[in-house]
Design a protein around this motif. Sequence first.
Motif, PDB file in Angstrom:
ATOM      1  N   GLN A   1       0.814  -1.213   0.000  1.00  0.00           N
ATOM      2  CA  GLN A   1       0.000   0.000   0.000  1.00  0.00           C
ATOM      3  C   GLN A   1       0.850   1.267   0.000  1.00  0.00           C
ATOM      4  O   GLN A   1       0.336   2.375   0.117  1.00  0.00           O
ATOM      5  N   GLY A   2       2.152   1.106  -0.131  1.00  0.00           N
ATOM      6  CA  GLY A   2       3.031   2.265  -0.238  1.00  0.00           C
ATOM      7  C   GLY A   2       3.442   2.879   1.084  1.00  0.00           C
ATOM      8  O   GLY A   2       3.863   4.044   1.112  1.00  0.00           O
ATOM      9  N   ARG A   3       3.335   2.089   2.173  1.00  0.00           N
ATOM     10  CA  ARG A   3       3.689   2.645   3.491  1.00  0.00           C
ATOM     11  C   ARG A   3       5.198   2.563   3.714  1.00  0.00           C
ATOM     12  O   ARG A   3       5.700   1.963   4.657  1.00  0.00           O
ATOM     13  N   THR A   4       5.917   3.207   2.802  1.00  0.00           N
ATOM     14  CA  THR A   4       7.379   3.238   2.855  1.00  0.00           C
ATOM     15  C   THR A   4       7.909   4.664   2.840  1.00  0.00           C
ATOM     16  O   THR A   4       9.077   4.895   2.543  1.00  0.00           O
ATOM     17  N   THR A   5       7.039   5.603   3.169  1.00  0.00           N
ATOM     18  CA  THR A   5       7.444   7.010   3.189  1.00  0.00           C
ATOM     19  C   THR A   5       8.133   7.338   4.513  1.00  0.00           C
ATOM     20  O   THR A   5       8.228   6.506   5.411  1.00  0.00           O
ATOM     21  N   TYR A   6       8.605   8.585   4.641  1.00  0.00           N
ATOM     22  CA  TYR A   6       9.155   9.035   5.913  1.00  0.00           C
ATOM     23  C   TYR A   6       8.071   9.016   6.989  1.00  0.00           C
ATOM     24  O   TYR A   6       6.884   9.195   6.710  1.00  0.00           O
TER      25      TYR A   6
END
Length: 395
Positions: A60-65
Amino acid sequence: MKETAITERLSGLGGAKWEVHLAAQRRVAEGQDIIELTIGEPDVPAPTRLVDAAVNALHQGRTTYSSGRGEAGLRAALAERYSDRSGRAISDLQVLCFPGTQTALYAVLMGVAETGCEVLVGDPMYATYQGVIRASGADVVPVPLRPENGFRIAADDIAARITPKTSAILLTTPHNPTGSILTKADLNAIGQLAIDHDLWIISDEVYEELVFDGNEFVSPLSLPELSDRVIVVSSISKSHAAPGFRSGWCIGPEAFAERLLPLSETMLFGNQPFIADMTEMAIREGSDVAAGMAQRFANRARILQDRLSTETRLRVHRPQAGMFAMIDVSATGLNGNDYAFHLLEHGKVAVMPGTSFGDTVDDWVRIALTVDDADFATACDRIINHVNQLQLENA
């Protein structure tokens, strides 16, 4: 080239404590039949639902800062959990998230102690405590934990070691390596000392959910009079059998969390969002493995005590919680370190010498209760045979 003072302060506090464990691993790699009872790995893998939650969050793209405090959902979940447990309101502004209890401890110690300070901690202690205290520049002041007091740290022993340099008392409850649990009376007495001398209380509670039947866990966080001086550290490593995820936190006064935030941001901006999402789910839904682990570890501790007390002269301290049991090996005529190496060589069982955890348990060893029942039974057989052979040789 120059090195900094911290490298000297931490010299000898790394792999040297794990010499027997490393020797055992080398033998296993060579194909030897060694039963390893040295480290506290959970005896089950991380639950599939946690792995799936982390993987789904990745997709789900939960790889941000992240936020420097940690992800908002996880902090809210932790605030609710500790509010329910302590019986008083805990705000999400009192929560900072870290990659594991170890990192939380490092940050907290850096926030409450520095060169010229002293930190009181029970001896024996978890093997990295000396390191996190010395890293801050503070001196470690060991407080002996007495077998006759169930290895519970005593307020009188703390009081005898308080000086104007003392800044904090570091507690572990439930305790590693002994499995003891501090009572409410213990905490009241220790808390009064902290109030009288204006000290911080740091409480490492990573084994909170591995309490054996018939025992009760009490956190100093639940004592209202200590609300402005208690900092709790913990993680999902033990409770959810997820040490490799490295997901922990600290809970402290709001003003302390605010002051510690720049240090947290300097070290790492919170924990990784996909791991935070998984951890939030773990906190909200609870552990589906902790109760089973606690039951198995308690049963293995009982078997160990029953067998060694009837078949040898070794003395087992029965733990109240956690993953370990302590054995007094003084009847063999060997200290804990020599016994551990002799057992590895001649009994094919790896245990940790008491000196890996402090100076007051020189004649003790720590064994992990985390191998399966069949291997644990075999380890007991080997320990008993080894002790009996030692007695024959020394007769």
